[in-house]
Structures are given as structure tokens and as C-alpha cells.
Design an enzyme around this catalytic site. Structure first.
Site, PDB file in Angstrom:
ATOM      1  N   ASP A   6      52.853  10.665  16.868  1.00 61.14           N
ATOM      2  CA  ASP A   6      51.418  10.657  16.519  1.00 61.14           C
ATOM      3  C   ASP A   6      51.099  11.730  15.483  1.00 61.14           C
ATOM      4  O   ASP A   6      50.331  12.636  15.734  1.00 61.14           O
ATOM      5  CB  ASP A   6      50.553  10.847  17.786  1.00 61.14           C
ATOM      6  N   HIS A  15      56.070  22.166  18.369  1.00 57.06           N
ATOM      7  CA  HIS A  15      56.462  21.500  19.620  1.00 57.06           C
ATOM      8  C   HIS A  15      57.462  20.361  19.414  1.00 57.06           C
ATOM      9  O   HIS A  15      58.540  20.340  19.994  1.00 57.06           O
ATOM     10  CB  HIS A  15      55.214  20.963  20.326  1.00 57.06           C
ATOM     11  N   ASP A  16      57.089  19.400  18.560  1.00 59.85           N
ATOM     12  CA  ASP A  16      57.872  18.167  18.456  1.00 59.85           C
ATOM     13  C   ASP A  16      59.225  18.363  17.793  1.00 59.85           C
ATOM     14  O   ASP A  16      60.162  17.611  18.049  1.00 59.85           O
ATOM     15  CB  ASP A  16      57.070  17.110  17.700  1.00 59.85           C
TER      16      ASP A  16
END
Length: 305
Positions: free
Chosen positions: A9, A233-234
Site C-alpha cells: 500500500d 517498516h516494510d
């Protein structure tokens, strides 16, 4: 090469994760699917296409647009962190390609069934597409090697005191995913808040090459910054795929809270008291933060715009 599918996303840290994944020769990115999360799905889809176009990979890597909203819970984005577009800070040209004429779930099903070997599914947004796939087409489960999911926390959340953003966005989807009987690797805040990209690393990528300049400009626009660096994070999911030895993992049973003040919490049975010794996830609990920074800089230096 590891065959992977990215469900994402973008989102700034998602864009950085996608950039590393599609440029690393050890990873075979078969498909990118998008979901509403950081921003609405029309924007996350355009952002995925922009990154893939930026690196000249539009012909090789298809993109399919997925869920517009969570399964049950009202949609709540993170535009305050990622900007209205979801990828502020850099002026990308318009994408050169359109998404597939299939929904994400159908594209996932077809590519998994067509694969001669199991594929790793990397989920860096809310898990709505993943939950719909597992519910509607359970026959694909043997084709999923594992789900490497960014999300969750054993400690404090970043959306509420209890909940991390991806799980909080669609806790019902998270519950379906964790109960599906597919191997899951949880890459949560326990490690992503340790593996910050330092401002020294960001300065180094800015002058590395055009890709580094682009990544620097979007990362420095991230609203999730601390005194010592920016949480990516990702990107931690891709680091795990390539360097699992640099993370410390523990096996737990993870339950998902779907209502009340702890809605979206990932509750690990830390005491092993309630699940007859069964576990459903490998959970990252520690990470080599300096090595993460060195690795990210090296990955950026190898990118071709």
C-alpha cells in the site's frame, strides 16, 4: 532466485521496499498487488506503478489493484504520515502502464496456481487482499511457501497503545490470515523500530545515484521520523528474505483482537499457556540495525534507474 509476490500500500516505506525487491537479482517479483492502507487503493496502485516505471520494469512486473476498504471496519488512512499522494517528496512522471484488468485476488490466485513452485507472499499493507484470497480460494494454500507480513507488535502499538497500523486497519483480515494454517513470518514493530535508517545513511543515498536521490527525497518526507532516524517498516521484510540470519526469531501463537480498546492488537501467547504447544508464526524479536543500514545503502548503490 526466490519467487515472491508483493501485496502493498505505497506509502513511503512500501515504495522503498518495492524498490529494493525489484532491483535485487536474488528476488523474482512475479506480481505486485495493491490495497487500501496508507492511502486509498487508487493512489497506492498509481504509486506502485510509478515505482515500477521509474526502474523501467513495467513490462516485466504486472500490478493488480485490490481491496478498496477493509472487510468490516471503516477505512482510516495514514495520509498524515505519507502525504496526500502517499508518496510525497519526489515528482514522479505519470506511470507508463495501467494495472491488470483483474482484481488483486484473482491475479494472486491465477499466478499462484500457475507457479511450478511455492511462492513467498510479502504483505506490507493491511491484509485485506490476503484474507480474501485465503477465504475464497483455499486451494492456493499449498502454493504459498510462507507469508512474510509486516505488521503487529509484541509491545506497544503505533496506531493505538495496543495496535500496529497494518493490523489495526483491518483486524478481521489479520485474524483470517493468522488462522489460515499457512506459515507466517511476523515482522513487526519489535524490529522495525530498532532498524531505523539513520540520517547518515540517508545522506549517503542522496548522492549515490538517481534512485538514491528519489528514495532520499520520499523518505525524508516521511512523517514517522525520530531523533536518530526514520522507521522503514516494510523494508525490513525484504531484509529478512535476503538475510534471515541477521534477525532473531521466536515461534509464537498469535491471536488478533477484533474489537474493544485493544482492537488490532497482536497477542502472542508468550507463556505458551493456551494453545497446546502449537504456534502459528515466526516472530522477529531482534535485528542487526547497523547491518540493516549498510545493506540498504549497498542495495541502493546497485539500483539502475
Amino acid at each position: 532466485m526466490q519467487p515472491i509476490i508483493l501485496d502493498t500500500d505505497p506509502g513511503i516505506d512500501d515504495a522503498a521496499a518495492l524498490s529494493v525487491a525489484i532491483n535485487n537479482p536474488e528476488l523474482d517479483v512475479r506480481l505486485v498487488t495493491t490495497v487500501a492502507g496508507n492511502v486509498t487503493v487508487d493512489k497506492t496502485t498509481i504509486n506502485a506503478l510509478k515505482i515500477i516505471s521509474f526502474f523501467g520494469k513495467a513490462a516485466q512486473i504486472p500490478v493488480a489493484a485490490g481491496a478498496e476498504q477493509p472487510l468490516i471496519k471503516p477505512f482510516e488512512d495514514a495520509a498524515r504520515i505519507h502525504g496526500e499522494s502517499g508518496m510525497r517528496g519526489y515528482d514522479f512522471p505519470a506511470p507508463t502502464t495501467a494495472p491488470l484488468n483483474q482484481t488483486a485476488v484473482v491475479a494472486l490466485k491465477e499466478r499462484l496456481l500457475a507457479s511450478s513452485e511455492p511462492v513467498t507472499l510479502v504483505a506490507t499493507g493491511s491484509y485485506t487482499n490476503v484474507a480474501l484470497l485465503l477465504s475464497e480460494y483455499p486451494e492456493i494454500k499449498p502454493k504459498i511457501a510462507r507469508i512474510v507480513a509486516m505488521g503487529g507488535t509484541l509491545g506497544q502499538g503505533n496506531m493505538t497503545s495496543a495496535a500496529e497500523f497494518n493490523v489495526f486497519t483491518d483486524p478481521h483480515a489479520a485474524k483470517i490470515m493468522y488462522q489460515a494454517g499457512v506459515p507466517i513470518v511476523m515482522i513487526g514493530l519489535d524490529v522495525t523500530h530498532k532498524a531505523l535508517l539513520t540520517y547518515d545513511t540517508l545522506q549517503a543515498i542522496e548522492t549515490a545515484n538517481p534512485a538514491g536521490k528519489m528514495l532520499h527525497d520520499i523518505i525524508i518526507s516521511d512523517g514517522d521520523q525520530g531523533a536518530t532516524g526514520v522507521a522503514m517498516h516494510d523494508v525490513n521484510t525484504i531484509f529478512y528474505l535476503l538475510h534471515p540470519e541477521l534477525l532473531t526469531m521466536k515461534s509464537y501463537w498469535i491471536d488478533i483482537v477484533t474489537d474493544g480498546p485493544a482492537n488490532g492488537a497482536t497477542v502472542a501467547d508468550l507463556r505458551g499457556a493456551y494453545h497446546d504447544g502449537k504456534v502459528n508464526a515466526e516472530v522477529a524479536v531482534d535485528i542487526a540495525a547497523a547491518a540493516f543500514n549498510r545493506w540498504f545503502l549497498a542495495e541502493v548503490r546497485h539500483m539502475h534507474h
